[in-house]
Design a protein around this motif. Structure first.
Motif, short mmCIF file in Angstrom:
data_model
loop_
_atom_site.label_atom_id
_atom_site.label_comp_id
_atom_site.label_asym_id
_atom_site.label_seq_id
_atom_site.Cartn_x
_atom_site.Cartn_y
_atom_site.Cartn_z
N CYS A 104 -2.55 4.05 2.10
CA CYS A 104 -1.30 4.60 1.57
C CYS A 104 -0.08 3.98 2.23
CB CYS A 104 -1.27 6.13 1.76
SG CYS A 104 -2.39 7.02 0.68
N VAL A 105 -0.14 3.80 3.55
CA VAL A 105 0.99 3.21 4.27
C VAL A 105 1.27 1.79 3.78
CG1 VAL A 105 1.70 2.33 6.55
CG2 VAL A 105 0.81 4.65 6.32
N PHE A 106 0.23 1.01 3.54
CA PHE A 106 0.44 -0.36 3.06
C PHE A 106 0.84 -0.40 1.59
CE2 PHE A 106 -2.46 -1.50 6.68
CZ PHE A 106 -1.46 -2.09 7.43
N GLN A 107 0.45 0.60 0.82
CA GLN A 107 0.81 0.62 -0.60
C GLN A 107 2.30 0.93 -0.81
OE1 GLN A 107 -0.89 0.08 -3.63
NE2 GLN A 107 -2.28 -0.93 -2.21
N ILE A 108 2.91 1.68 0.10
CA ILE A 108 4.30 2.09 -0.08
C ILE A 108 5.24 0.89 -0.22
CG2 ILE A 108 6.25 3.31 0.97
CD1 ILE A 108 4.11 5.35 2.02
N PRO A 109 5.30 -0.05 0.74
CA PRO A 109 6.21 -1.19 0.54
C PRO A 109 5.78 -2.10 -0.61
CG PRO A 109 4.95 -1.47 2.56
CD PRO A 109 4.66 -0.10 2.03
N TYR A 110 4.47 -2.24 -0.79
CA TYR A 110 3.96 -3.08 -1.87
C TYR A 110 4.40 -2.54 -3.24
CZ TYR A 110 0.52 -5.34 -4.92
OH TYR A 110 -0.09 -6.03 -5.93
N ARG A 111 4.23 -1.24 -3.45
CA ARG A 111 4.61 -0.64 -4.73
C ARG A 111 6.12 -0.57 -4.89
NH1 ARG A 111 0.30 -1.10 -8.11
NH2 ARG A 111 -1.48 -1.02 -6.72
N LEU A 112 6.86 -0.41 -3.80
CA LEU A 112 8.32 -0.45 -3.90
C LEU A 112 8.79 -1.81 -4.40
CD1 LEU A 112 9.57 1.45 -0.73
CD2 LEU A 112 10.14 1.97 -3.10
N MET A 113 8.20 -2.87 -3.86
CA MET A 113 8.57 -4.22 -4.31
C MET A 113 8.22 -4.41 -5.79
SD MET A 113 7.83 -6.77 -1.14
CE MET A 113 6.24 -6.16 -0.65
N ALA A 123 -0.04 -12.13 -4.94
CA ALA A 123 -0.23 -10.82 -5.57
C ALA A 123 -1.70 -10.56 -5.90
CB ALA A 123 0.63 -10.70 -6.82
N ARG A 124 -2.39 -11.57 -6.39
CA ARG A 124 -3.80 -11.37 -6.74
C ARG A 124 -4.64 -11.08 -5.50
NH1 ARG A 124 -5.41 -15.47 -11.63
NH2 ARG A 124 -3.82 -14.68 -13.07
N ILE A 125 -4.31 -11.72 -4.40
CA ILE A 125 -5.04 -11.46 -3.17
C ILE A 125 -4.76 -10.04 -2.69
CG2 ILE A 125 -5.21 -12.12 -0.72
CD1 ILE A 125 -4.69 -15.01 -1.63
N ALA A 126 -3.51 -9.59 -2.83
CA ALA A 126 -3.16 -8.23 -2.42
C ALA A 126 -3.92 -7.20 -3.25
CB ALA A 126 -1.66 -8.01 -2.55
N VAL A 127 -4.03 -7.44 -4.55
CA VAL A 127 -4.78 -6.52 -5.42
C VAL A 127 -6.26 -6.54 -5.05
CG1 VAL A 127 -5.53 -6.13 -7.80
CG2 VAL A 127 -3.13 -6.64 -7.31
N ALA A 128 -6.81 -7.72 -4.81
CA ALA A 128 -8.22 -7.83 -4.44
C ALA A 128 -8.49 -7.12 -3.11
CB ALA A 128 -8.63 -9.29 -4.35
N LEU A 129 -7.62 -7.31 -2.13
CA LEU A 129 -7.80 -6.65 -0.84
C LEU A 129 -7.68 -5.13 -0.97
CD1 LEU A 129 -5.88 -9.04 1.58
CD2 LEU A 129 -8.35 -8.70 1.40
N GLY A 130 -6.75 -4.66 -1.79
CA GLY A 130 -6.60 -3.23 -2.03
C GLY A 130 -7.84 -2.64 -2.67
N THR A 131 -8.40 -3.36 -3.63
CA THR A 131 -9.61 -2.90 -4.30
C THR A 131 -10.79 -2.86 -3.32
OG1 THR A 131 -8.82 -3.86 -6.37
CG2 THR A 131 -11.16 -3.35 -6.24
N ILE A 132 -10.93 -3.90 -2.52
CA ILE A 132 -12.01 -3.94 -1.53
C ILE A 132 -11.84 -2.79 -0.53
CG2 ILE A 132 -12.93 -5.28 0.42
CD1 ILE A 132 -12.31 -7.80 -1.31
N PHE A 133 -10.61 -2.55 -0.12
CA PHE A 133 -10.35 -1.47 0.83
C PHE A 133 -10.71 -0.11 0.23
CE2 PHE A 133 -7.62 0.89 3.88
CZ PHE A 133 -8.15 0.33 5.04
N LEU A 134 -10.39 0.11 -1.04
CA LEU A 134 -10.77 1.37 -1.70
C LEU A 134 -12.28 1.52 -1.80
CD1 LEU A 134 -8.12 1.77 -4.53
CD2 LEU A 134 -8.43 3.22 -2.51
N ILE A 135 -12.98 0.43 -2.05
CA ILE A 135 -14.45 0.47 -2.11
C ILE A 135 -15.02 0.81 -0.74
CG2 ILE A 135 -16.52 -0.96 -2.46
CD1 ILE A 135 -14.90 -2.38 -4.72
N ILE A 136 -14.43 0.24 0.32
CA ILE A 136 -14.87 0.56 1.68
C ILE A 136 -14.64 2.05 1.96
CG2 ILE A 136 -14.34 0.20 4.13
CD1 ILE A 136 -13.81 -2.77 3.36
#
Length: 150
Positions: A104-113, A123-136
């Motif tokens: 959540c903390v990392f999503q706040i500035p990302y989603r603001l931008m 951007a694609r790497i950020a989405v992939a890392l977010g998805t991997i993090f949610l799976i973890i």
């Protein structure tokens, strides 16, 4: 010319991507901010407003019925401890809560931008890392839930 600018802005606010980014921003922002306004002793949770404490919380129906913690038991207390920079207490409350807090903390500035149409490098790497993090987070939640039965 002002008419086209206003029309373009209204299209922007009705854009599905804009609504998605704004929704995720709110879903991540409010729990983090609220956790700074709450206190816990590990058992109960309360809002601290001024010098007053207002106890909050809903008893877990799953725990009351089975005696076991549900996958989200301790999540609120984990967020509160993370906001107090007490990572060890947060980890002991709910391991997935610690990971979800960081997500959540990392999503706040990302989603603001993204909400304000800023271009995100990689951007694609950020989405992939977010998805991997949610799976973890999902695997940690399921593992933590299943582990209590053994």
């Amino acid at each position: 010319m002002p008419k086209t600018r206003a029309k373009g802005q209204s299209k922007r606010f009705l854009n599905e991507d804009y609504i998605l980014h704004l929704s995720i921003l709110f879903l991540c922002f409010f729990p983090v901010i609220l956790s700074f306004l709450m206190v816990t002793n590990g058992e109960t949770t309360a809002f601290k407003l001024g010098g007053f404490f207002f106890r909050i919380g809903i008893p877990c129906v799953f725990r009351a019925a089975t005696g076991y913690n549900c996958p989200t038991c301790g999540m609120t207390r984990s967020f509160i401890y993370m906001s107090d920079f007490n990572i060890f207490a947060a980890w002991s409350m709910n391991k997935a809560g610690v990971l979800l807090y960081w997500f959540c903390v990392f999503q706040i500035p990302y989603r603001l931008m993204l909400t304000f149409n800023r271009k995100i490098p990689f951007a694609r790497i950020a989405v992939a890392l977010g998805t991997i993090f949610l799976i973890i987070i999902l695997f940690v939640t399921v593992g933590q839930f299943a582990f209590q039965f053994f």
